[in-house]
Scaffold this motif. Sequence first.
Motif, PDB file in Angstrom:
ATOM      1  N   LEU A   1      -6.023 -22.134  -5.927  1.00 54.08           N
ATOM      2  CA  LEU A   1      -5.958 -22.464  -7.429  1.00 54.08           C
ATOM      3  C   LEU A   1      -6.201 -23.685  -7.863  1.00 54.08           C
ATOM      4  CD1 LEU A   1      -2.489 -20.690  -8.034  1.00 54.08           C
ATOM      5  CD2 LEU A   1      -4.317 -19.817  -8.518  1.00 54.08           C
TER       6      LEU A   1
ATOM      7  N   TYR B   1      -4.826 -25.714 -10.395  1.00 56.76           N
ATOM      8  CA  TYR B   1      -3.819 -25.659 -11.513  1.00 56.76           C
ATOM      9  C   TYR B   1      -4.053 -26.811 -12.550  1.00 56.76           C
ATOM     10  CZ  TYR B   1       0.767 -24.657 -13.332  1.00 56.76           C
ATOM     11  OH  TYR B   1       1.832 -24.113 -13.922  1.00 56.76           O
TER      12      TYR B   1
ATOM     13  N   THR C   1       0.832 -27.172 -20.574  1.00 56.66           N
ATOM     14  CA  THR C   1       0.455 -26.569 -19.166  1.00 56.66           C
ATOM     15  C   THR C   1       1.498 -25.189 -19.283  1.00 56.66           C
ATOM     16  OG1 THR C   1       0.015 -28.532 -18.132  1.00 56.66           O
ATOM     17  CG2 THR C   1       0.703 -26.695 -16.769  1.00 56.66           C
TER      18      THR C   1
ATOM     19  N   PHE D   1       2.269 -21.793 -16.941  1.00 56.19           N
ATOM     20  CA  PHE D   1       2.168 -21.453 -15.527  1.00 56.19           C
ATOM     21  C   PHE D   1       1.151 -19.857 -15.635  1.00 56.19           C
ATOM     22  CE2 PHE D   1       3.499 -18.274 -12.216  1.00 56.19           C
ATOM     23  CZ  PHE D   1       3.241 -18.804 -11.199  1.00 56.19           C
TER      24      PHE D   1
ATOM     25  N   ASN E   1      -2.512 -20.296 -16.712  1.00 56.84           N
ATOM     26  CA  ASN E   1      -3.281 -21.083 -15.519  1.00 56.84           C
ATOM     27  C   ASN E   1      -3.677 -19.850 -14.579  1.00 56.84           C
ATOM     28  OD1 ASN E   1      -3.661 -23.796 -14.853  1.00 56.84           O
ATOM     29  ND2 ASN E   1      -1.822 -24.173 -15.497  1.00 56.84           N
ATOM     30  N   LEU E   2      -2.743 -18.884 -14.345  1.00 57.31           N
ATOM     31  CA  LEU E   2      -3.161 -18.062 -13.181  1.00 57.31           C
ATOM     32  C   LEU E   2      -4.062 -16.934 -13.831  1.00 57.31           C
ATOM     33  CD1 LEU E   2      -1.027 -19.583 -11.710  1.00 57.31           C
ATOM     34  CD2 LEU E   2      -0.329 -17.323 -10.717  1.00 57.31           C
TER      35      LEU E   2
ATOM     36  N   TRP F   1       5.168 -27.145  -3.981  1.00 58.25           N
ATOM     37  CA  TRP F   1       3.904 -26.224  -3.985  1.00 58.25           C
ATOM     38  C   TRP F   1       3.380 -26.297  -2.630  1.00 58.25           C
ATOM     39  CZ3 TRP F   1       1.727 -23.947  -8.547  1.00 58.25           C
ATOM     40  CH2 TRP F   1       2.461 -24.226  -9.645  1.00 58.25           C
TER      41      TRP F   1
ATOM     42  N   VAL G   1      -3.268 -24.830  -3.566  1.00 56.77           N
ATOM     43  CA  VAL G   1      -3.495 -25.353  -5.062  1.00 56.77           C
ATOM     44  C   VAL G   1      -3.902 -26.630  -4.843  1.00 56.77           C
ATOM     45  CG1 VAL G   1      -0.894 -26.414  -5.022  1.00 56.77           C
ATOM     46  CG2 VAL G   1      -2.234 -25.551  -6.972  1.00 56.77           C
TER      47      VAL G   1
END
Length: 251
Positions: free
Chosen positions: A74, A76, A82, A84, A87-88, A224, A229
């Motif tokens: 990813l 990110y 921001t 989540f 982002n994905l 993470w 990422v």
Amino acid sequence: MVRDSWRAIRDRLSDEIASGMLTPGTQLPTEPELCRMFEAGRHSVRRAVTALAIEGKLRIEQGRGTFVEAAPKLNYHVGRRTRFRQNLLSQGFEPGDETIAEDIVPASAWVAEALRLHEGAPVHQLLQRSLANGVPISLGFTFQCATRFPDWAKLRRQGLSITEAYHAYGITDYMRNSTSVHSRRAREEEAKLLQQHIEQPVLVVRKVDIDMDGVPIGHSEGIWAASRVQFVFDGAENIPIRSRRRRRKTK
């Protein structure tokens, strides 16, 4: 086989992964089968597989076997807003999360400072695991004031995202006030939950979110999987003002 036969095994498996002969998610043969395939001892096979697991090319699952890593890589994006899920989804990955543990606890000194509460004030503490296409990418402790958000844990259990849960309390928008990132080695339980080798590093991300009045509403510490990422910090607006000031020249 020669003394460094594990290197030859590692390189051959690595080449097969790179060429697509071994596709993401493929389960490798058992250790005895690999020994027969490579005409090598268990030590050489085990060392080669471990080396590839540390590189993030293989994933060893206790009791299940060894698999070619299928985790997404990813980018990110971290900015003032921001999110989540955004982002994905913007990269074609399906976001998911699982609540592992939840409790209401007295705010520690650092949580109280982040949320501008009195030390010992009740806060929701949730431990969650976030996924991309079903693959774990992070663990996170999140903290919200239990007085301001009394049903926070219940809303999250019901499947609401953080943004949706804030909406339930009339917070239609919020921003990230600060972000810090550092790396360290994974701890045993973290590696297990992230399904990664314990010698792979993790990125520790601490952040504070604020409402549009500048009041802190959430604090978190995310762990993470570093091999899955890459953080991209968008825009100079994320840089603290003091770090952008030019030093005055001394005479």
